[in-house]
Design an enzyme around this catalytic site. Structure first.
Site, PDB file in Angstrom:
ATOM      1  N   LYS A 147      -8.209   6.384 -19.273  1.00 29.31           N
ATOM      2  CA  LYS A 147      -8.468   6.929 -20.604  1.00 29.31           C
ATOM      3  C   LYS A 147      -7.229   6.790 -21.507  1.00 29.31           C
ATOM      4  CE  LYS A 147     -12.166   7.749 -18.294  1.00 29.31           C
ATOM      5  NZ  LYS A 147     -12.484   9.031 -17.657  1.00 29.31           N
ATOM      6  N   ARG A 151       0.854  -1.207   0.000  1.00 30.08           N
ATOM      7  CA  ARG A 151       0.000   0.000   0.000  1.00 30.08           C
ATOM      8  C   ARG A 151       0.882   1.247   0.000  1.00 30.08           C
ATOM      9  NH1 ARG A 151      -1.358   1.929   4.695  1.00 30.08           N
ATOM     10  NH2 ARG A 151      -2.132  -0.009   5.570  1.00 30.08           N
ATOM     11  N   TYR A 196     -15.786  17.410 -15.350  1.00 27.26           N
ATOM     12  CA  TYR A 196     -16.217  16.008 -15.405  1.00 27.26           C
ATOM     13  C   TYR A 196     -17.306  15.771 -14.350  1.00 27.26           C
ATOM     14  CZ  TYR A 196     -15.966  10.956 -14.788  1.00 27.26           C
ATOM     15  OH  TYR A 196     -16.283   9.630 -14.672  1.00 27.26           O
ATOM     16  N   ASP A 239      -6.924  18.912 -14.460  1.00 25.18           N
ATOM     17  CA  ASP A 239      -7.306  17.594 -14.969  1.00 25.18           C
ATOM     18  C   ASP A 239      -6.862  17.529 -16.437  1.00 25.18           C
ATOM     19  OD1 ASP A 239      -8.581  15.319 -15.946  1.00 25.18           O
ATOM     20  OD2 ASP A 239     -10.367  15.608 -14.708  1.00 25.18           O
TER      21      ASP A 239
HETATM   22  C1  LIG Z   1     -12.969   9.521 -16.373  1.00 28.69           C
HETATM   23  C2  LIG Z   1     -12.571  10.841 -15.890  1.00 28.69           C
HETATM   24  C3  LIG Z   1     -12.301  11.078 -14.536  1.00 28.69           C
HETATM   25  C4  LIG Z   1     -12.493  10.012 -13.461  1.00 28.69           C
HETATM   26  O1  LIG Z   1     -11.650   8.928 -13.618  1.00 28.69           O
HETATM   27  P1  LIG Z   1     -11.990   7.398 -13.200  1.00 28.69           P
HETATM   28  O2  LIG Z   1     -10.765   6.666 -13.620  1.00 28.69           O
HETATM   29  O3  LIG Z   1     -13.222   7.006 -13.950  1.00 28.69           O
HETATM   30  O4  LIG Z   1     -12.219   7.377 -11.735  1.00 28.69           O
HETATM   31  C5  LIG Z   1     -11.880  12.341 -14.172  1.00 28.69           C
HETATM   32  N1  LIG Z   1     -11.753  13.337 -15.088  1.00 28.69           N
HETATM   33  C6  LIG Z   1     -12.019  13.150 -16.393  1.00 28.69           C
HETATM   34  C7  LIG Z   1     -11.863  14.277 -17.356  1.00 28.69           C
HETATM   35  C8  LIG Z   1     -12.437  11.903 -16.840  1.00 28.69           C
HETATM   36  O5  LIG Z   1     -12.718  11.724 -18.136  1.00 28.69           O
END
Ligand SMILES: *Cc1c(COP(=O)(O)O)cnc(C)c1O
Length: 388
Positions: A201, A52, A104, A176
């Site tokens: 992603k 962890r 998001y 982000d």
């Molecule tokens: C998918 C996404 C998230 C969240 O990520 P997870 O891996 O689904 O928890 C945050 N910001 C953006 C822009 C996203 O597309």
């Protein structure tokens, strides 16, 4: 595209973790699944003691991302949302947070619900509205969240200008960067303090891992957040780290092809009679086009559009499209299609959603790596049927 600070990451991505195995000379960094590590002797720890807290595979992935984002500390988290939540550990009850009105849906849900419980104070603003943003900054926030390009409307904010304004009032800036990846944008070089991703992603890119990562510009902030990541137990698994590192190696080359396909899709949709508006920063008349050119190394491969005929037309489009998969998420090799109001942004109440410009007829697509002729033929067929 002219951001001179963007480092070309192709070689670093391909070479990630190569030749790091000291024991066998494994070319690819091995997966270390062991949850625990022996001490050499009484009170004599090795580099790792418990997974962890620290894990060799996760450490290799974290170091690679920190390098690609030109930051100092990388922290690999279990999901993108846990990376966002980790940042919230920096906040006390009297601290003010500013988030964009069109971020998001999951981030919007997290910040609004934690604020409702009194964990911190929150202002939601349209960050393209200069006076609204200035008013929010005048209240001296502790943290300002940016998302550029935003999801799903691809709005852009000038990260350098906003970061400077935030720093003048003592606010930390977290960006982000999920929609672009470090192949196309490196926010720490534009003045941000923290950059984070859903590695689910583009970074992993194969729709088989849910994960997140966060990188800080400063060592001390990174160490504070790494302490919290271990404390609350949200660090990513070794296996996910291995897969994400494997995906990352082809990130720059994938992004290149994703973008090539996206340009053609955008041009095709722009002149299509079934479509009202196409949101794609590569268009010269997109309101964020000049900012994109200044701070990005490409326009990305995400776009959205309003279909003529409202929800009924959207339903017909989805019923008739075959190559595109109707699913959440983005950034994988396969093309995905999504209806933000009922899917990714369902966590937003209707009033907030409409205020953010996310209409009922909005469709978002993640342009994949299939042959472009197949992609265009599928869209042509689906859109024709949507108007029947
Ligand atoms: C998918 C996404 C998230 C969240 O990520 P997870 O891996 O689904 O928890 C945050 N910001 C953006 C822009 C996203 O597309």
């Amino acid at each position: 595209m002219s951001n001179a600070n963007i480092k070309n990451i192709t070689t670093s991505a391909v070479r990630a973790g190569i030749n790091t195995d000291q024991h066998h000379g494994a070319v690819v960094a091995p997966i270390h699944l062991s949850s625990t590590y022996s001490l050499k002797a009484f009170n004599e720890k090795r580099q790792f003691d418990y997974s962890r807290t620290g894990n060799p595979t996760r450490a290799t992935f974290a170091k690679t991302i920190a390098n690609l984002e030109q930051g100092s500390v990388g922290i690999v988290t279990s999901t993108g949302m846990s990376a966002v939540h980790l940042i919230c550990q920096l906040l006390a009850t009297d601290d003010l947070v500013v988030i964009p009105h069109d971020c998001y849906g999951g981030s919007f849900r997290l910040f609004t619900h934690l604020a409702k419980r009194g964990q911190f104070k929150l202002i939601v603003v349209d960050q393209n509205d200069q006076s609204a943003l200035a008013d929010a900054l005048a209240k001296k926030p502790k943290l300002v969240l940016l998302e550029s390009p935003s999801n799903p409307l691809l709005r852009l904010v000038d990260i350098e200008v906003v970061s400077k304004a935030c720093h003048e009032v003592g606010a930390l800036v977290a960006v982000d960067n999920t929609f672009l990846s470090p192949a196309l944008q490196q926010p720490l070089t534009l003045g941000a303090d923290i950059v984070f991703h859903s590695t689910t992603k583009y970074i992993n890119g194969h729709s088989d891992v849910v994960g997140g990562v966060l990188v800080t510009k400063e060592q001390a902030l990174g160490e504070e957040l790494a302490w919290w990541a271990n404390c609350i137990g949200i660090t990513g698994s070794a296996f996910d780290s291995f897969l994400a590192l494997r995906g990352l190696k082809t990130l720059p080359i994938r992004i290149k092809q994703h973008q090539e396909n996206a340009v053609q899709v955008a041009e095709f949709l722009k002149n299509h009679p079934a479509i009202d508006t196409v949101y794609y920063p590569g268009f010269e008349d997109h309101p964020g086009h000049d900012i994109a050119k200044k701070q990005q190394a490409g326009f990305g491969a995400m776009l959205s559009f309003d279909v003529k005929g409202g929800v009924a037309a959207v339903k017909k489009l989805f019923a008739n499209i075959e190559l595109f998969t109707l699913a959440q998420s983005l950034g994988g090799v396969e093309s995905l299609i999504n209806h933000p109001p009922t899917m990714t942004h369902a966590g937003m109440d209707e009033e907030a959603r409409l205020a953010a410009g996310i209409t009922d007829s909005l469709v978002r697509i993640s342009v994949g790596l299939e042959d472009i002729n197949d992609i265009l033929a599928d869209l042509a067929h689906g859109l024709a049927q949507s108007q029947q």
